[in-house]
Design a protein around this motif. Structure first.
Motif, mmCIF file in Angstrom:
data_model
loop_
_atom_site.group_PDB
_atom_site.id
_atom_site.type_symbol
_atom_site.label_atom_id
_atom_site.label_comp_id
_atom_site.label_asym_id
_atom_site.label_seq_id
_atom_site.Cartn_x
_atom_site.Cartn_y
_atom_site.Cartn_z
ATOM 1 N N PRO A 183 0.808 -1.228 0.000
ATOM 2 C CA PRO A 183 0.000 0.000 0.000
ATOM 3 C C PRO A 183 0.837 1.272 0.000
ATOM 4 N N ALA A 184 2.035 1.203 0.582
ATOM 5 C CA ALA A 184 2.868 2.407 0.687
ATOM 6 C C ALA A 184 3.545 2.768 -0.633
ATOM 7 N N TRP A 185 3.544 1.848 -1.616
ATOM 8 C CA TRP A 185 4.281 2.100 -2.850
ATOM 9 C C TRP A 185 3.783 3.356 -3.570
ATOM 10 N N ASP A 186 2.479 3.479 -3.733
ATOM 11 C CA ASP A 186 1.924 4.623 -4.463
ATOM 12 C C ASP A 186 2.163 5.945 -3.744
ATOM 13 N N ASP A 187 2.400 5.886 -2.433
ATOM 14 C CA ASP A 187 2.617 7.111 -1.665
ATOM 15 C C ASP A 187 4.075 7.560 -1.679
ATOM 16 N N LEU A 188 4.974 6.711 -2.200
ATOM 17 C CA LEU A 188 6.380 7.074 -2.232
ATOM 18 C C LEU A 188 6.620 8.179 -3.250
ATOM 19 N N PRO A 189 7.498 9.118 -2.934
ATOM 20 C CA PRO A 189 7.880 10.121 -3.933
ATOM 21 C C PRO A 189 8.529 9.444 -5.145
#
Length: 316
Positions: A183-189
């Motif tokens: 889930p955190a992948w899309d939130d990474l810069p």
């Protein structure tokens, strides 16, 4: 207005209000910890002096933070047991909150303490890497991969790039399909995503060798384009990426030779294989470690340490 149960000091000379909670603290101690508040104290007009801006004769400063954030920031400064230095246990949620708030208010000692917690898990020496405790002193409810990705976002946000060599190594030990599905992948810069994909280029090379995939050379068919056929090169890349996405193997060269694995190996090999066995493993692991800075754009560990000193010494 509700008074904080934890931070209402009888000798406090400043009241901080955030949402519906008030905190009574010592202005001098706050100013010594935060340059933002120190600057505020230099200009009395920033602190309420009229009757409406005082409570029990004590000046009031209003913050636009949530009361929960204000509590975390102030407790980290005034409560010695709330956010201890490493290796004292903490959570990733608290750690990232402290990083964010100490950066916002330029609380340098607090910011440095938070980075030291991260450095304990993403060190700059192979000896320290081998000594990382298991389980780690920082907990994350969603497991190691989610932890690493959350830290990567913070490292990118606060430009703590000297942590990247060890951090990206830890991320690269997970299959890429798990990373892309997190889930955190899309939130990474975007820069952080590019670093992860670049780090996994080594996995592409491993799969190319192991699976025998080669770029098609059409020269044997009379083709004059010696550089190769773009279509077949494209097919080879697609095959590599497909294999990488379905690869379940952890690639962890620095932790592969555990004591148990070493003993099992020794019992199944003859003297020829065991000659200089331990020395060769040590040399291979050092080679892997020395190559980590290059995966993040550093010339070597010396440059990594220069960047660390530039940040941590200023905030010491």
């Amino acid at each position: 207005m509700k008074r904080s149960e934890d931070l209402w000091l009888s000798d406090g000379d400043l009241i901080i209000q955030a949402e519906n909670v008030s905190f009574r603290i010592q202005a001098k101690a706050l100013a010594e910890s935060s340059t933002v508040f120190a600057d505020m104290m230099e200009f009395p007009q920033n602190i309420g002096d009229d009757a409406e801006e005082k409570v029990d004769g004590v000046a009031v400063v209003r913050l636009f933070d949530s009361d929960a954030d204000a509590a975390i920031f102030l407790k980290a400064i005034f409560d010695e047991s709330f956010f201890l230095p490493p290796p004292s246990p903490t959570s990733i949620t608290l750690l990232l909150d402290v990083l964010r708030l100490s950066n916002k208010y330029d609380a340098q000692p607090l910011f440095r303490r938070a980075l030291l917690h991260l450095e304990a898990l993403y060190p700059t020496t192979l000896a320290a890497f081998r000594a990382i405790p298991e389980p780690p002193h920082i907990t994350h409810p969603d497991g190691p991969l989610a932890f690493h990705l959350a830290v990567l976002t913070a490292v990118t946000t606060y430009d703590a790039r000297w942590l990247l060599p060890a951090l990206l190594y830890e991320i690269a030990c997970h299959p890429l399909r798990d990373i892309l599905a997190a889930p955190a992948w899309d939130d990474l810069p975007a820069p952080a995503q590019r670093r992860i994909l670049t780090t996994h280029a080594a996995r592409l090379e491993r799969l190319r060798v192991v699976n025998g995939i080669k770029f098609y050379d059409p020269s044997g068919l009379g083709c004059d384009w010696r550089e190769g056929c773009p279509y077949n090169a494209h097919v080879a890349v697609v095959n590599l990426v497909t294999l990488m996405a379905t690869d379940d193997k952890a690639v962890d060269a620095l932790r592969y030779w555990t004591p148990v694995v070493r003993e099992a190996y020794k019992h199944t090999r003859c003297g020829e294989c065991l000659y200089n066995f331990e020395r060769d493993i040590e040399a291979d692991e050092k080679k892997v470690w020395e190559g980590l800075p290059a995966t993040t754009g550093f010339a070597g560990w010396d440059e990594v340490m220069e960047m660390r000193a530039g940040i941590m010494d200023i905030r010491a």
